[in-house]
Design a protein around this motif. Structure first.
Motif, PDB file in Angstrom:
ATOM      1  N   LYS A  29      25.429  53.866  33.684  1.00 18.27           N
ATOM      2  CA  LYS A  29      26.600  54.626  34.113  1.00 18.27           C
ATOM      3  C   LYS A  29      27.365  53.868  35.205  1.00 18.27           C
ATOM      4  O   LYS A  29      28.593  53.781  35.173  1.00 18.27           O
ATOM      5  CB  LYS A  29      26.186  56.005  34.623  1.00 18.27           C
ATOM      6  N   LEU A  30      26.651  53.311  36.160  1.00 19.74           N
ATOM      7  CA  LEU A  30      27.316  52.536  37.213  1.00 19.74           C
ATOM      8  C   LEU A  30      28.023  51.313  36.621  1.00 19.74           C
ATOM      9  O   LEU A  30      29.169  51.014  36.972  1.00 19.74           O
ATOM     10  CB  LEU A  30      26.302  52.117  38.280  1.00 19.74           C
ATOM     11  N   LYS A  31      27.360  50.617  35.705  1.00 20.75           N
ATOM     12  CA  LYS A  31      27.977  49.446  35.070  1.00 20.75           C
ATOM     13  C   LYS A  31      29.194  49.854  34.243  1.00 20.75           C
ATOM     14  O   LYS A  31      30.195  49.143  34.216  1.00 20.75           O
ATOM     15  CB  LYS A  31      26.942  48.709  34.229  1.00 20.75           C
ATOM     16  N   GLU A  32      29.097  50.999  33.573  1.00 19.00           N
ATOM     17  CA  GLU A  32      30.219  51.523  32.793  1.00 19.00           C
ATOM     18  C   GLU A  32      31.450  51.739  33.683  1.00 19.00           C
ATOM     19  O   GLU A  32      32.580  51.615  33.223  1.00 19.00           O
ATOM     20  CB  GLU A  32      29.782  52.854  32.158  1.00 19.00           C
ATOM     21  N   HIS A  33      31.216  52.039  34.936  1.00 24.03           N
ATOM     22  CA  HIS A  33      32.297  52.254  35.886  1.00 24.03           C
ATOM     23  C   HIS A  33      32.680  50.967  36.632  1.00 24.03           C
ATOM     24  O   HIS A  33      33.346  51.011  37.664  1.00 24.03           O
ATOM     25  CB  HIS A  33      31.918  53.361  36.875  1.00 24.03           C
TER      26      HIS A  33
END
Length: 135
Positions: A37-41
Protein backbone atom coordinates in the motif's frame (compact mmCIF):
# COMPACT_ATOMS: atom_id res chain seq x y z
CA UNK A 1 2.19 9.44 25.53
CA UNK A 2 4.28 11.58 23.21
CA UNK A 3 2.52 11.62 19.86
CA UNK A 4 3.01 13.57 16.69
CA UNK A 5 0.87 16.67 16.17
CA UNK A 6 -0.01 15.78 12.58
CA UNK A 7 -2.95 13.55 11.82
CA UNK A 8 -1.97 10.06 10.66
CA UNK A 9 -3.16 10.86 7.14
CA UNK A 10 -1.12 14.08 6.99
CA UNK A 11 1.90 12.19 8.23
CA UNK A 12 1.47 9.49 5.56
CA UNK A 13 1.16 12.11 2.84
CA UNK A 14 4.13 14.20 3.99
CA UNK A 15 6.53 11.32 4.61
CA UNK A 16 8.39 9.77 1.72
CA UNK A 17 10.58 7.02 3.17
CA UNK A 18 9.63 4.17 5.47
CA UNK A 19 11.32 1.28 7.25
CA UNK A 20 8.85 -1.55 7.69
CA UNK A 21 9.80 -3.92 10.50
CA UNK A 22 8.49 -7.46 10.09
CA UNK A 23 8.18 -7.60 6.30
CA UNK A 24 7.45 -11.07 4.95
CA UNK A 25 6.20 -12.63 1.73
CA UNK A 26 2.78 -13.82 2.98
CA UNK A 27 0.05 -11.96 1.05
CA UNK A 28 -2.42 -12.65 3.89
CA UNK A 29 -0.27 -10.88 6.51
CA UNK A 30 -0.54 -7.18 7.28
CA UNK A 31 3.16 -6.47 6.85
CA UNK A 32 3.09 -7.26 3.13
CA UNK A 33 -0.25 -5.49 2.65
CA UNK A 34 1.11 -2.34 4.30
CA UNK A 35 4.36 -2.57 2.32
CA UNK A 36 2.45 -2.77 -0.96
CA UNK A 37 0.00 0.00 0.00
CA UNK A 38 2.81 2.43 0.83
CA UNK A 39 4.60 1.59 -2.44
CA UNK A 40 1.32 2.01 -4.33
CA UNK A 41 1.25 5.55 -2.97
CA UNK A 42 4.74 6.24 -4.32
CA UNK A 43 6.61 5.85 -1.06
CA UNK A 44 10.09 4.38 -0.71
CA UNK A 45 9.78 1.43 1.66
CA UNK A 46 12.63 -0.66 3.03
CA UNK A 47 11.61 -3.97 4.54
CA UNK A 48 13.45 -5.19 7.62
CA UNK A 49 13.48 -8.84 8.64
CA UNK A 50 16.59 -10.96 9.22
CA UNK A 51 14.72 -14.02 7.90
CA UNK A 52 14.38 -12.61 4.36
CA UNK A 53 16.72 -11.19 1.74
CA UNK A 54 14.06 -10.19 -0.80
CA UNK A 55 10.30 -9.55 -0.99
CA UNK A 56 8.45 -8.51 -4.14
CA UNK A 57 11.80 -8.25 -5.91
CA UNK A 58 13.08 -5.68 -3.41
CA UNK A 59 16.00 -6.09 -1.02
CA UNK A 60 15.06 -6.84 2.58
CA UNK A 61 17.50 -5.70 5.25
CA UNK A 62 18.49 -7.69 8.33
CA UNK A 63 18.79 -4.54 10.46
CA UNK A 64 17.73 -0.92 10.37
CA UNK A 65 21.41 -0.07 10.57
CA UNK A 66 21.86 -1.59 7.08
CA UNK A 67 19.44 0.84 5.39
CA UNK A 68 20.88 3.14 2.69
CA UNK A 69 19.55 6.22 4.51
CA UNK A 70 17.43 7.21 7.49
CA UNK A 71 13.70 6.74 6.85
CA UNK A 72 11.12 9.38 7.79
CA UNK A 73 9.08 6.79 9.69
CA UNK A 74 9.56 3.30 11.09
CA UNK A 75 6.43 1.17 10.76
CA UNK A 76 6.25 -1.56 13.39
CA UNK A 77 4.58 -4.82 12.36
CA UNK A 78 6.27 -7.00 14.97
CA UNK A 79 5.47 -8.19 18.47
CA UNK A 80 6.37 -5.55 21.09
CA UNK A 81 8.85 -7.97 22.72
CA UNK A 82 10.76 -7.98 19.43
CA UNK A 83 10.22 -4.30 18.65
CA UNK A 84 11.58 -3.12 21.98
CA UNK A 85 14.91 -4.79 21.17
CA UNK A 86 15.19 -2.70 17.99
CA UNK A 87 14.65 0.74 19.52
CA UNK A 88 18.30 1.50 20.25
CA UNK A 89 19.30 0.72 16.65
CA UNK A 90 16.45 2.90 15.37
CA UNK A 91 17.67 5.75 17.56
CA UNK A 92 21.24 5.21 16.33
CA UNK A 93 19.97 5.35 12.72
CA UNK A 94 18.33 8.70 13.44
CA UNK A 95 14.68 7.66 13.23
CA UNK A 96 12.35 9.94 15.21
CA UNK A 97 8.85 8.67 14.35
CA UNK A 98 7.38 5.23 15.04
CA UNK A 99 4.14 4.15 13.41
CA UNK A 100 2.66 1.50 15.69
CA UNK A 101 0.27 -0.92 14.09
CA UNK A 102 -2.35 -2.43 16.44
CA UNK A 103 -0.81 -5.14 18.61
CA UNK A 104 2.78 -3.95 18.14
CA UNK A 105 3.15 -2.09 21.41
CA UNK A 106 2.55 -2.46 25.11
CA UNK A 107 3.31 -0.25 28.11
CA UNK A 108 6.95 -1.40 28.29
CA UNK A 109 7.47 -0.67 24.58
CA UNK A 110 5.86 2.78 24.83
CA UNK A 111 7.86 3.67 27.95
CA UNK A 112 11.11 2.67 26.25
CA UNK A 113 10.21 4.49 23.01
CA UNK A 114 9.25 7.70 24.75
CA UNK A 115 12.30 7.59 27.02
CA UNK A 116 14.41 7.50 23.84
CA UNK A 117 12.48 10.49 22.48
CA UNK A 118 10.48 8.84 19.70
CA UNK A 119 7.19 10.31 18.50
CA UNK A 120 4.58 7.56 18.22
CA UNK A 121 1.59 7.15 15.96
CA UNK A 122 -0.95 4.55 17.06
CA UNK A 123 -2.97 3.74 13.94
CA UNK A 124 -3.33 1.18 11.17
CA UNK A 125 -1.78 2.34 7.89
CA UNK A 126 -4.37 0.40 5.89
CA UNK A 127 -7.29 1.83 7.86
CA UNK A 128 -6.02 5.40 7.50
CA UNK A 129 -5.69 5.01 3.74
CA UNK A 130 -9.10 3.34 3.43
CA UNK A 131 -10.80 6.15 5.35
CA UNK A 132 -9.13 9.13 3.69
CA UNK A 133 -8.02 7.91 0.30
CA UNK A 134 -9.88 6.44 -2.63
CA UNK A 135 -6.73 4.89 -4.11
Amino acid sequence: MEETEMTPYELLNQSETYALFGINDDPEKYALKIYRKLKEHGKTVWGINPKYTEVDGDTVYASVLDLPKTPDIAVMVVNPRIGITMLEDMKTKGITKLWLQPGTFDDAFLDAAHTLGFETIDACVLAVYSIYDKK
